[in-house]
Design a protein around this motif. Structure first.
Motif, PDB file in Angstrom:
ATOM      1  N   LYS A  10       0.738  -1.093   0.058  1.00 53.38           N
ATOM      2  CA  LYS A  10       0.098  -0.105  -0.007  1.00 53.38           C
ATOM      3  C   LYS A  10       0.755   1.487   0.170  1.00 53.38           C
ATOM      4  O   LYS A  10       1.774   1.195   0.881  1.00 53.38           O
ATOM      5  N   LEU A  12       2.301   4.977   0.876  1.00 51.54           N
ATOM      6  CA  LEU A  12       2.029   5.665   1.931  1.00 51.54           C
ATOM      7  C   LEU A  12       1.911   7.098   1.665  1.00 51.54           C
ATOM      8  O   LEU A  12       2.333   7.633   0.501  1.00 51.54           O
ATOM      9  N   SER A 248       6.741   5.708  -2.005  1.00 48.87           N
ATOM     10  CA  SER A 248       5.720   6.837  -1.520  1.00 48.87           C
ATOM     11  C   SER A 248       6.284   8.154  -1.207  1.00 48.87           C
ATOM     12  O   SER A 248       7.561   8.297  -1.215  1.00 48.87           O
ATOM     13  N   SER A 408      -0.379   3.762  10.294  1.00 49.51           N
ATOM     14  CA  SER A 408      -1.906   3.900   9.751  1.00 49.51           C
ATOM     15  C   SER A 408      -2.189   5.348   9.424  1.00 49.51           C
ATOM     16  O   SER A 408      -2.967   5.496   8.366  1.00 49.51           O
ATOM     17  N   THR A 409      -1.535   6.119  10.017  1.00 50.49           N
ATOM     18  CA  THR A 409      -1.833   7.515   9.946  1.00 50.49           C
ATOM     19  C   THR A 409      -1.224   7.960   8.340  1.00 50.49           C
ATOM     20  O   THR A 409      -1.920   8.648   7.579  1.00 50.49           O
ATOM     21  N   GLY A 411      -1.332   5.684   5.883  1.00 54.84           N
ATOM     22  CA  GLY A 411      -2.233   5.047   5.068  1.00 54.84           C
ATOM     23  C   GLY A 411      -1.646   3.506   5.190  1.00 54.84           C
ATOM     24  O   GLY A 411      -2.181   2.848   4.039  1.00 54.84           O
ATOM     25  N   GLU A 413      -1.823  -0.177   5.975  1.00 53.23           N
ATOM     26  CA  GLU A 413      -2.617  -1.383   6.407  1.00 53.23           C
ATOM     27  C   GLU A 413      -2.125  -2.277   7.519  1.00 53.23           C
ATOM     28  O   GLU A 413      -1.497  -3.192   7.176  1.00 53.23           O
TER      29      GLU A 413
END
Ligand code: EPZ
Length: 417
Positions: A10, A12, A248, A408-409, A411, A413
């Motif tokens: 994912k 960030l 990212s 998590s902040t 992005g 998971e």
């Protein structure tokens, strides 16, 4: 026991603040013992190692409380001069209380410290220096008994290795010793400068912190103060690695660029873009990272051993070969075996690890074995396809405050269960 579940691949994004430095907070907490007064310390991270230091202070009879990231420590009352084995084993930094208790009371009884398993971690340099300063030290079955019958006196101490912990212990003890202490080949880490800043604010007289030769003029007494802890450069490097492996762009606040001087070139050579203005870092990474020049860990201002594992996680995905040489600790490649489970290609022998970057990592079930190794597993799992599980957060929580929440902040998971 809490575990981490991470769904990788994912991207960030967004902005986070870098926490205060664990390795600054710990010696400063020990140094408060010298002051017989109230100290207010800001920007202290919430970590299990910090809690362990607070337990030691309370065991010694001091008052210690936390409100968010501010610790208030009052060391007026000191009812004991010993620390039990169980508290000493909780972390390596417990040994820094030796210099502080000895300087304040003229005696100290404690045990060999615990901490992450990184190979042998002797304390001979600490003991030799305190002996030179007038302490009589006997060791028996792990118990260390120290007495300074006539008080501590200044001495000329030459360290055979610029040990961070030994430098801190000597600096603290020397503040209340009679006369002047010089430490040649002293550690130069930013955390040493932060400790000197704190002690000087308390009325201490420490010159040249951050340089190879430290001079400490002993004073009669110290008073309490208010101090703000520096940001954690290793947490910053770990977050940069997390952004790098996921291709990212993130923003990090509370950055002191000079503290990242040896780390940044690895990221830049890997193709990342770093812009820092007024303590805010804009970090972006390319689609595919490139291998970077050999990483050789050395004392500050060299490449920090604490960043070796997270940066190696980045190398596992970089196109080409990256070589790591760990010169500070004998056994700091425990994460390598876990990287292999993710499909990384790394060969480690002795102090050298050779990383052939692969195109993809694949999820696996991973075992954390030490603090920075745990952080490196999180970084690698963020880049691995599928859902990885890390068996425990107990090491991570020694040094990374709410790391799952921070990521998590941004992005990621990631779930703590
Ligand atoms: C500090 O440990 C840090 N810990 C470590 O951070 C860090 O890895 C290390 O410095 C090096 O930068 C804290 O600040 C609480 P050293 P310390 O004394 O003081 C040998 C982390 O992940 N040595 O500089 O224990 C020793 O065996 C941690 O946050 C002796 O031989 O490190 C090692 O090989 C882990 N005799 C080398 O020096 C001694 O008396 C470096 O140790 C003391 C050290």
């Amino acid at each position: 026991m809490a575990r981490l579940l991470i769904e990788g691949c994912k991207k960030l994004g967004g902005e986070v603040r870098v926490q205060g430095s664990k390795n600054s907070t710990l010696p400063i907490l020990a140094a408060t013992v010298l002051t017989k007064d109230e100290n207010v310390l800001h920007n202290c991270p919430c970590l299990t190692d910090i809690d362990a230091a607070l337990r030691i202070l309370r065991y010694l009879g001091c008052k210690a409380s936390r409100s968010g990231h501010t610790l208030v420590v009052n060391t007026k009352e000191l009812t004991g001069d010993s620390i039990p084995d169980s508290l000493m084993r909780e972390m390596r930094s417990s040994i820094i209380f030796l210099g502080a208790i000895l300087a304040r009371t003229g005696r100290a009884r404690l045990y060999f410290p615990g901490g992450c398993e990184l190979g042998p971690r002797p304390i001979d340099l600490h003991m030799d220096a305190l002996r030179k300063m007038g302490a009589e030290i006997t060791e028996c079955h792990g118990e260390i008994n120290c007495v300074a019958r006539k008080g501590l006196r200044g001495a000329a101490i030459a360290l055979s290795f610029p040990s961070v912990g030994a430098t801190e212990n000597i600096m603290i003890a020397a503040c209340l010793a009679k006369g002047t202490t010089t430490i040649t080949n002293a550690a130069r880490e930013p955390e040493i400068e932060d400790l000197a800043d704190y002690l000087n604010k308390c009325g201490g007289c420490i010159h040249n912190a951050g340089e190879g030769t430290l001079v400490i003029e002993g004073v009669e007494s110290l008073h309490g103060t208010s101090h703000s802890i520096i940001p954690d450069r290793i947490v910053a490097a770990t977050l940069m690695s997390a952004a790098a492996v996921t291709g990212s762009q993130i923003v990090l606040r509370d950055i002191i660029p000079a503290h990242l001087g040896a780390i940044m070139p690895a990221f830049e050579e890997a193709g990342c873009n770093i812009n820092i203005k007024e303590g805010v870092m804009d970090f972006s990474s390319p689609q595919r990272l490139k291998a970077f020049r050999n990483v050789r860990t050395t004392p500050y201002p060299g490449f920090p051993t604490d960043a070796q594992a997270p940066v190696m996680a980045m190398a596992t995905l970089a196109k080409g070969t990256t070589v790591f040489v760990e010169t500070v600790f004998e056994s700091r490649y425990k994460h390598v075996g876990e990287f292999l489970r993710l499909g990384a290609q790394v060969k480690a022998e002795g102090r050298v690890a050779v990383v052939e970057g692969v195109q993809n990592l694949y999820s696996s079930s991973l075992q954390a074995q030490d603090l920075r190794g745990s952080a490196a597993l999180v970084v690698a799992a963020l880049a691995a396809q599928g859902k990885s599980e890390i068996n425990t957060t107990k090491y991570l929580e020694r040094g990374y405050e709410d790391f799952d929440v921070v990521l998590s902040t941004l992005g990621a998971e990631i779930k703590k269960i």
